[in-house]
Design a protein around this motif. Sequence first.
Motif, PDB file in Angstrom:
ATOM      1  N   LEU A 176       0.788  -1.238   0.000  1.00 45.69           N
ATOM      2  CA  LEU A 176       0.000   0.000   0.000  1.00 45.69           C
ATOM      3  C   LEU A 176       0.820   1.289   0.000  1.00 45.69           C
ATOM      4  CD1 LEU A 176      -2.604  -1.165   2.680  1.00 45.69           C
ATOM      5  CD2 LEU A 176      -3.004  -0.928   0.224  1.00 45.69           C
ATOM      6  N   SER A 177       2.127   1.177   0.262  1.00 42.07           N
ATOM      7  CA  SER A 177       2.880   2.415   0.499  1.00 42.07           C
ATOM      8  C   SER A 177       3.896   2.693  -0.600  1.00 42.07           C
ATOM      9  CB  SER A 177       3.572   2.343   1.858  1.00 42.07           C
ATOM     10  OG  SER A 177       2.673   2.634   2.879  1.00 42.07           O
ATOM     11  N   TYR A 178       3.453   3.391  -1.628  1.00 40.80           N
ATOM     12  CA  TYR A 178       4.355   3.812  -2.697  1.00 40.80           C
ATOM     13  C   TYR A 178       5.448   4.701  -2.087  1.00 40.80           C
ATOM     14  CZ  TYR A 178       5.952   5.998  -7.026  1.00 40.80           C
ATOM     15  OH  TYR A 178       6.723   6.449  -8.068  1.00 40.80           O
ATOM     16  N   TYR A 183      -4.063   6.627   1.789  1.00 38.68           N
ATOM     17  CA  TYR A 183      -5.441   6.442   2.256  1.00 38.68           C
ATOM     18  C   TYR A 183      -5.520   5.498   3.459  1.00 38.68           C
ATOM     19  CZ  TYR A 183     -10.108   4.816   2.804  1.00 38.68           C
ATOM     20  OH  TYR A 183     -11.300   4.466   3.385  1.00 38.68           O
ATOM     21  N   HIS A 184      -4.807   4.339   3.371  1.00 42.41           N
ATOM     22  CA  HIS A 184      -4.956   3.351   4.456  1.00 42.41           C
ATOM     23  C   HIS A 184      -4.493   3.885   5.805  1.00 42.41           C
ATOM     24  CE1 HIS A 184      -0.679   2.628   3.502  1.00 42.41           C
ATOM     25  NE2 HIS A 184      -0.562   1.936   4.605  1.00 42.41           N
ATOM     26  N   ARG A 185      -3.614   4.904   5.783  1.00 42.34           N
ATOM     27  CA  ARG A 185      -3.147   5.466   7.041  1.00 42.34           C
ATOM     28  C   ARG A 185      -3.976   6.685   7.460  1.00 42.34           C
ATOM     29  NH1 ARG A 185       2.535   4.516   9.210  1.00 42.34           N
ATOM     30  NH2 ARG A 185       1.044   4.345  10.897  1.00 42.34           N
ATOM     31  N   SER A 186      -4.605   7.329   6.473  1.00 42.95           N
ATOM     32  CA  SER A 186      -5.390   8.535   6.783  1.00 42.95           C
ATOM     33  C   SER A 186      -6.617   8.212   7.623  1.00 42.95           C
ATOM     34  CB  SER A 186      -5.816   9.226   5.487  1.00 42.95           C
ATOM     35  OG  SER A 186      -6.824   8.439   4.844  1.00 42.95           O
ATOM     36  N   ASN A 222      12.036  10.626   8.047  1.00 43.94           N
ATOM     37  CA  ASN A 222      13.375  10.923   8.550  1.00 43.94           C
ATOM     38  C   ASN A 222      13.910   9.812   9.446  1.00 43.94           C
ATOM     39  OD1 ASN A 222      15.698  12.695   9.107  1.00 43.94           O
ATOM     40  ND2 ASN A 222      14.812  12.744  11.168  1.00 43.94           N
ATOM     41  N   ASP A 223      13.003   9.081  10.115  1.00 38.25           N
ATOM     42  CA  ASP A 223      13.506   8.040  11.035  1.00 38.25           C
ATOM     43  C   ASP A 223      14.040   6.811  10.298  1.00 38.25           C
ATOM     44  OD1 ASP A 223      11.206   6.586  10.402  1.00 38.25           O
ATOM     45  OD2 ASP A 223      10.329   6.693  12.410  1.00 38.25           O
ATOM     46  N   VAL A 224      14.097   6.893   8.963  1.00 41.67           N
ATOM     47  CA  VAL A 224      14.755   5.832   8.201  1.00 41.67           C
ATOM     48  C   VAL A 224      16.231   6.215   7.946  1.00 41.67           C
ATOM     49  CG1 VAL A 224      14.659   4.513   6.007  1.00 41.67           C
ATOM     50  CG2 VAL A 224      12.549   5.110   7.184  1.00 41.67           C
TER      51      VAL A 224
HETATM   52  O1  SUG Z   1       3.525   4.259   6.467  1.00 42.44           O
HETATM   53  N1  SUG Z   1       3.966   0.807   5.987  1.00 42.44           N
HETATM   54  C1  SUG Z   1       4.146   1.979   6.803  1.00 42.44           C
HETATM   55  C2  SUG Z   1       5.458   1.917   7.530  1.00 42.44           C
HETATM   56  C3  SUG Z   1       5.606   2.997   8.527  1.00 42.44           C
HETATM   57  C4  SUG Z   1       6.970   3.088   9.109  1.00 42.44           C
HETATM   58  N2  SUG Z   1       7.029   4.133  10.055  1.00 42.44           N
HETATM   59  C5  SUG Z   1       8.106   4.886  10.309  1.00 42.44           C
HETATM   60  N3  SUG Z   1       9.132   4.928   9.523  1.00 42.44           N
HETATM   61  N4  SUG Z   1       8.053   5.659  11.336  1.00 42.44           N
HETATM   62  C6  SUG Z   1       4.051   3.256   5.971  1.00 42.44           C
HETATM   63  O2  SUG Z   1       4.521   3.234   4.834  1.00 42.44           O
HETATM   64  C7  SUG Z   1       2.721  -0.700   4.559  1.00 42.44           C
HETATM   65  C8  SUG Z   1       1.373  -1.370   4.569  1.00 42.44           C
HETATM   66  C9  SUG Z   1       1.208  -2.376   3.477  1.00 42.44           C
HETATM   67  O3  SUG Z   1       1.787  -2.202   2.397  1.00 42.44           O
HETATM   68  O4  SUG Z   1       0.492  -3.375   3.719  1.00 42.44           O
HETATM   69  C10 SUG Z   1       2.772   0.519   5.462  1.00 42.44           C
HETATM   70  O5  SUG Z   1       1.782   1.174   5.670  1.00 42.44           O
END
Ligand code: SUG
Length: 448
Positions: free
Chosen positions: A21-23, A136-139, A251-253
Amino acid sequence: MKSYEVNFDGLVGPTHNYGGLSYGNVASQSNSQQSSNPKEAALQGLAKMKALMEMGFQQGVLAPQERPDVAALRRLGFSGSDAQVIERAAKDAMPLLVASCSASSMWVANAATVSPSADTADGRVHFTAANLNCKYHRSIEHPTTSRVLGAMFADQKHFAHHAALPAVAQFGDEGAANHTRFCRDYGQAGVEFFVFGRSAFDTRYPAPQKYPARQTLEASQAVARLHGLSDDGVVYAQQNPSVIDQGVFHNDVIAVGNGEVLFYHEDAFLETDKMLAELQAKLGKRGGNFQSICVPRSQVTVEDAVRSYLFNSQLLSRADGSMLLIVPEECRGNERVWQYLQGLTSSGGLIREVKVFDLKQSMQNGGGPACLRLRVALNQTELAAVNPGVIMTAPLYGTLTQWVDKHYRDRLSENDLADPQLLLECRTALDELTQILKLGAVYPFQIN
Ligand code: SUG
């Protein structure tokens, strides 16, 4: 009065899956459609919480969310009974069902930005839930996040809660993943360091070309205003857009800080020298001695950082003043990173020890040790005002592992998300969890 950094870790929810889900998040994209193991994911996270608690750190737990989010699917026009809503979404719009099932709330570094009472104008601990509106999935997380945080930090004398910023890209806010606090002592006024990926209104700031910059300068500034931070105690810095294009979506990456120390990659920021000088000057005025540890690209490339999650580590202060780094197993699997870490801990510097944790289930979606925790600096009085149900103890660890064993599946693939039974399993589990953690009614199914 004694003060602490308390790490509240996100408990992995029963629908943990790889939805792709996370481009812009390399792990999420490359593991898309693999089958997941929610039980193992939750137990891996709990094992980290237990280990930190046993090392003497203050540890708490943050509850997962109700998934599938049937209410979110209804807002998108799916109707009928809950089972029919899921069935229709599966038939007509599978990507929307997958998004509504994501257990992404486990990455609680993105739940909110938190400012400790020593930094804020009214002397309370301030929380702003992150709108996470880039995906969207996080919003859809922030309304429940706000209720859960409200139930954990309920005492208004000590805790102030702000609703998420306006849900538009110009105020894209990803919470503490782009926020670090430097201080001499957790209870003393510190410097809050906000890192943004782009500016929504000021075209002088360069933006990445390929992947989205999730955090805007304007969002960070709004959070600082809401929390009543003084200009003397805030530093803004821009993330290097070219590392965002290489998969550094937060940034935390690429950097982590704690106490007086910033541990970062050479390519993490734009105008690094200016930024370091400002951090040094501002922390100096607050009695602190800012120190930075730069990891050179000649030793660890940005690609190594993205694959190993070296910087998505927890930098923890030990009683003797030295520091400990909690890293994911993937760091040991990368020769250059592991070699760098061996050199770091044997150099006689501040970081003396590295501890490795297996968090593979979360890592495969781009979530390392630091993503899984929300840091809240609290003094003794504030800690006593936190809902005691969410503070990790040996008995709570035992109860939660039993709860996971009882309710979680050990295999989940995309087809399983369409099973209406999964919704019932999740609701039963979460209903029990709110009693275990003494949260009251926080989920849509408990309220509506
Ligand atoms: O927002 N992955 C999260 C990972 C978040 C990591 N958080 C920090 N770096 N603080 C994101 O991209 C993937 C979900 C999926 O593909 O099923 C996802 O949402």
